[in-house]
Design an enzyme around this catalytic site. Structure first.
Site, PDB file in Angstrom:
ATOM      1  N   TYR A 172       0.750  -0.981   0.037  1.00  0.00           N
ATOM      2  CA  TYR A 172       0.070  -0.094   0.016  1.00  0.00           C
ATOM      3  C   TYR A 172       0.890   1.348   0.018  1.00  0.00           C
ATOM      4  O   TYR A 172       0.530   2.273  -0.555  1.00  0.00           O
ATOM      5  CB  TYR A 172      -0.906  -0.029   1.330  1.00  0.00           C
ATOM      6  CG  TYR A 172      -2.187  -0.760   1.213  1.00  0.00           C
ATOM      7  CD1 TYR A 172      -2.330  -2.095   0.769  1.00  0.00           C
ATOM      8  CD2 TYR A 172      -3.343   0.152   1.395  1.00  0.00           C
ATOM      9  CE1 TYR A 172      -3.687  -2.478   0.728  1.00  0.00           C
ATOM     10  CE2 TYR A 172      -4.798  -0.584   1.017  1.00  0.00           C
ATOM     11  CZ  TYR A 172      -4.835  -1.851   1.118  1.00  0.00           C
ATOM     12  OH  TYR A 172      -5.882  -2.399   0.809  1.00  0.00           O
TER      13      TYR A 172
ATOM     14  N   ASP B   6      -6.465  -6.881   3.990  1.00  0.00           N
ATOM     15  CA  ASP B   6      -7.562  -6.211   3.226  1.00  0.00           C
ATOM     16  C   ASP B   6      -8.371  -7.234   2.635  1.00  0.00           C
ATOM     17  O   ASP B   6      -9.851  -7.218   2.997  1.00  0.00           O
ATOM     18  CB  ASP B   6      -7.184  -5.119   2.367  1.00  0.00           C
ATOM     19  CG  ASP B   6      -8.213  -4.452   1.543  1.00  0.00           C
ATOM     20  OD1 ASP B   6      -9.103  -4.069   2.111  1.00  0.00           O
ATOM     21  OD2 ASP B   6      -8.030  -4.439   0.364  1.00  0.00           O
TER      22      ASP B   6
ATOM     23  N   ASP C 247     -12.327  -8.885   4.197  1.00  0.00           N
ATOM     24  CA  ASP C 247     -13.666  -8.853   3.530  1.00  0.00           C
ATOM     25  C   ASP C 247     -14.202 -10.310   3.340  1.00  0.00           C
ATOM     26  O   ASP C 247     -15.504 -10.472   3.552  1.00  0.00           O
ATOM     27  CB  ASP C 247     -13.589  -8.156   2.119  1.00  0.00           C
ATOM     28  CG  ASP C 247     -13.768  -6.679   2.098  1.00  0.00           C
ATOM     29  OD1 ASP C 247     -13.548  -6.120   3.300  1.00  0.00           O
ATOM     30  OD2 ASP C 247     -14.249  -6.094   1.101  1.00  0.00           O
TER      31      ASP C 247
ATOM     32  N   ASP D 216      -3.103 -18.114   0.142  1.00  0.00           N
ATOM     33  CA  ASP D 216      -4.131 -18.896  -0.697  1.00  0.00           C
ATOM     34  C   ASP D 216      -4.973 -19.847   0.100  1.00  0.00           C
ATOM     35  O   ASP D 216      -6.152 -20.257   0.027  1.00  0.00           O
ATOM     36  CB  ASP D 216      -3.306 -19.283  -1.975  1.00  0.00           C
ATOM     37  CG  ASP D 216      -1.985 -20.021  -1.682  1.00  0.00           C
ATOM     38  OD1 ASP D 216      -1.539 -19.973  -0.642  1.00  0.00           O
ATOM     39  OD2 ASP D 216      -1.382 -20.601  -2.705  1.00  0.00           O
TER      40      ASP D 216
ATOM     41  N   LYS E 149       2.875 -15.243   2.508  1.00  0.00           N
ATOM     42  CA  LYS E 149       3.133 -16.040   1.215  1.00  0.00           C
ATOM     43  C   LYS E 149       4.837 -16.643   1.493  1.00  0.00           C
ATOM     44  O   LYS E 149       5.260 -15.854   0.226  1.00  0.00           O
ATOM     45  CB  LYS E 149       2.725 -15.354   0.177  1.00  0.00           C
ATOM     46  CG  LYS E 149       2.445 -15.837  -1.318  1.00  0.00           C
ATOM     47  CD  LYS E 149       1.780 -16.801  -1.444  1.00  0.00           C
ATOM     48  CE  LYS E 149       1.949 -17.644  -2.869  1.00  0.00           C
ATOM     49  NZ  LYS E 149       0.905 -18.708  -3.048  1.00  0.00           N
TER      50      LYS E 149
HETATM   51  C1  IPM Z   1     -10.439  -0.950   4.126  1.00  0.00           C
HETATM   52  C2  IPM Z   1     -10.617  -0.361   2.594  1.00  0.00           C
HETATM   53  C3  IPM Z   1      -9.320   0.575   2.295  1.00  0.00           C
HETATM   54  C4  IPM Z   1      -8.053  -0.315   2.297  1.00  0.00           C
HETATM   55  C5  IPM Z   1      -9.470   1.580   1.148  1.00  0.00           C
HETATM   56  C6  IPM Z   1     -10.899   2.191   1.274  1.00  0.00           C
HETATM   57  C7  IPM Z   1      -8.339   2.330   1.048  1.00  0.00           C
HETATM   58  O1  IPM Z   1     -10.931  -1.292   1.740  1.00  0.00           O
HETATM   59  O2  IPM Z   1     -10.342  -0.175   5.273  1.00  0.00           O
HETATM   60  O3  IPM Z   1     -10.250  -2.009   4.357  1.00  0.00           O
HETATM   61  O4  IPM Z   1      -7.954  -0.707   1.194  1.00  0.00           O
HETATM   62  O5  IPM Z   1      -7.431  -0.245   3.403  1.00  0.00           O
HETATM   63 MG    MG Z   2     -10.854  -3.289   2.472  1.00  0.00          MG
END
Ligand code: IPM
Ligand code: MG
Length: 371
Positions: free
Chosen positions: A142, A245, A249, A221, A189
Site C-alpha cells: 500500500y 484487506d 472482506d 491462498d 506467502k
Molecule cells: C479498508 C478499505 C481501504 C483499504 C480502502 C478504502 C483504501 O478497503 O479499510 O479495508 O484498502 O485499506
Molecule cells: Mg478493505
C-alpha cells in the site's frame, strides 16, 4: 469521563451510519455520566470537492487533538471508474493512517445464530466461529514506491517491511491471543515473497516470548480457503496489509453481512474506529444502510477508553436487535427497518437497560419501512 472525539463522516453512507453511532454514544454518556464532545473533520471525496485535498491539514490537527476518531467511510464511483484520476478519496484515509501511525487494524469476526441463514456457508461450519484479524496497516505494498513507465505500459508497486514494523503489531496480536483462546495464525506467502519470509522469521522469534500461545502459519491462498472450509479453527489471525484487506472482506461473509463488521485502528497515538464496509454510494441518503458496523465500532471505541461495561451494553443492544428481527435491508429485504430506526432502537435498549427495565423481544412498533 470526558473525551473529545473527532468525527469524520466521509462519503456515501458514512454520514448516516456515523450519525447513529453518535446517538448511541450520547445515550451512553447520558446514562453512565460521561461527557463526549465531537468535532467534525473532512476526508475523502467530500473533502476533495470542498478543498481539493482528500485530507486537509485541519483534519490531521483535529484528529491529533482528540482522544479518538470515529470514521464513516470514503469513496465515490466517479474516482473508482477513472484510473487516471491523480487525486483520490482513498489517499486521504491512507495518509491519515500513516500520519497517525495507526499500524494495527483490528477486525473482530463475530457470528450471530440469527443470521446464519444469510451466509452461503453451511450452518454447521459457523458454530464457534469467533476470531479477530490483526491487519498491518501502514506498510507493505500500500505504501511502497509506485510508478508507471513513461509509455504507460509497465506499472510497479513495491512491497517492503522492516523487522520493527512486524514486531510492533506482532506483539499486540500475541497479547490479544493470550487473553483469548491462545492461538495465533500468521498468514503470509513465505513460499514466494521475501517480505513474507521476514514476517515468518520475526513471528517465530517473538513466539518464544509467548510460550502459552500456539502459533501456526498459513499461506494466504490456503488461508483464503480455510476461512470458508473451517473458520472455527481461527482465534487471532495476524497478517500484512494487502492480505488483511482481502481476507477481512472474505471473513465478513461469515457474519452474514459486510455491514456488521467493526474495526479499530491503533498505533502510538490516537486510535480510529470505523466499520469495515465502504461508502456504498448506491444507498447514500436512503436511510437503508446497516449502522451496526459503525455502532459496533463505537463499542470498540468505548473499550479503548476503558469503558468496558458500556461497550458490552452496546454489543448486547446490537445482538438484541439482530435476534429480534430489527434489521436493515441487507439482512432482511422483506422486513426491514431504517438506519435511523435501528439507531433509535439501540438507544432505547441502552436506556431501558440503565433504568433496569426489560427488553421487549417482538415489539414491532418501531417499524418505519416495509420494503
Ligand atoms: C479498508 C478499505 C481501504 C483499504 C480502502 C478504502 C483504501 O478497503 O479499510 O479495508 O484498502 O485499506
Ligand atoms: Mg478493505
Amino acid at each position: 469521563m470526558q473525551k473529545k472525539i473527532a468525527v469524520i463522516l466521509g462519503d456515501g453512507i458514512g454520514p448516516e451510519v456515523t450519525q447513529q453511532s453518535i446517538k448511541v454514544l450520547n445515550t451512553i454518556a447520558k446514562y453512565y455520566n460521561h461527557e463526549f464532545s465531537y468535532e467534525n473533520a473532512l476526508m475523502g471525496a467530500c473533502a476533495i470537492d470542498e478543498t481539493g485535498n482528500p485530507l486537509p491539514d485541519e483534519t490531521i490537527t483535529i484528529c491529533k487533538n482528540s482522544d479518538a476518531i470515529l470514521f464513516g467511510a470514503i469513496g465515490d464511483p466517479k474516482y473508482d471508474n477513472d484510473p487516471t484520476a491523480k487525486v483520490r478519496p482513498e489517499q486521504g484515509l491512507l495518509k491519515l493512517r500513516k500520519e497517525l501511525q495507526l499500524f494495527a487494524n483490528i477486525r473482530p469476526v463475530t457470528t450471530y445464530a440469527a443470521l446464519q441463514h444469510l451466509t452461503p456457508l453451511k450452518p454447521k461450519l459457523l458454530e464457534n466461529v469467533d476470531f479477530v484479524i490483526y491487519r498491518e496497516l501502514t506498510g507493505g505494498i500500500y505504501f511502497g514506491a509506485k510508478s508507471l513507465s513513461e509509455d504507460g505500459t509497465v506499472a510497479r508497486d513495491d512491497c517492503s517491511y522492516s523487522v520493527a514494523e512486524i514486531e510492533r503489531i506482532a506483539h499486540l496480536a500475541f497479547k490479544h491471543a493470550q487473553i483469548r483462546r491462545k492461538k495465533l495464525t500468521l498468514v503470509d506467502k513465505a513460499n514466494v515473497l521475501e517480505t513474507s519470509r521476514l514476517w515468518r522469521k520475526v513471528v517465530q522469534a517473538i513466539a518464544k516470548e509467548y510460550i502459552d500461545v500456539t502459533v501456526d502459519y498459513l499461506f494466504v491462498d490456503n488461508a483464503a480457503m480455510q476461512i470458508i472450509l473451517n473458520p472455527a479453527q481461527f482465534d487471532v489471525v495476524l497478517t500484512e496489509n494487502l492480505f488483511g484487506d482481502i481476507i477481512s472482506d472474505e471473513a465478513s461473509v461469515l457474519a452474514g453481512s459486510l455491514g456488521l463488521l467493526p474495526s479499530a485502528s491503533v498505533g502510538n497515538t490516537v486510535a480510529l474506529f470505523e466499520p469495515i464496509h465502504g461508502s456504498y454510494p448506491q444507498a447514500k441518503g436512503k436511510d437503508i444502510a446497516n449502522p451496526l458496523g459503525s455502532i459496533l465500532s463505537s463499542a470498540m471505541l468505548l473499550d479503548h477508553f476503558g469503558l468496558t461495561k458500556e461497550a458490552s451494553i452496546v454489543r448486547e443492544a446490537a445482538a438484541w436487535c439482530l435476534n429480534s428481527g430489527f434489521v436493515t435491508k441487507d439482512i432482511d429485504p422483506m422486513n426491514s427497518y431504517t438506519t435511523t430506526a435501528i439507531g433509535d432502537l439501540i438507544c432505547e435498549f441502552i436506556e431501558r437497560h440503565a433504568k433496569g427495565e426489560t427488553h421487549p423481544i417482538h415489539e414491532r412498533l418501531h417499524k418505519s419501512t416495509i420494503i
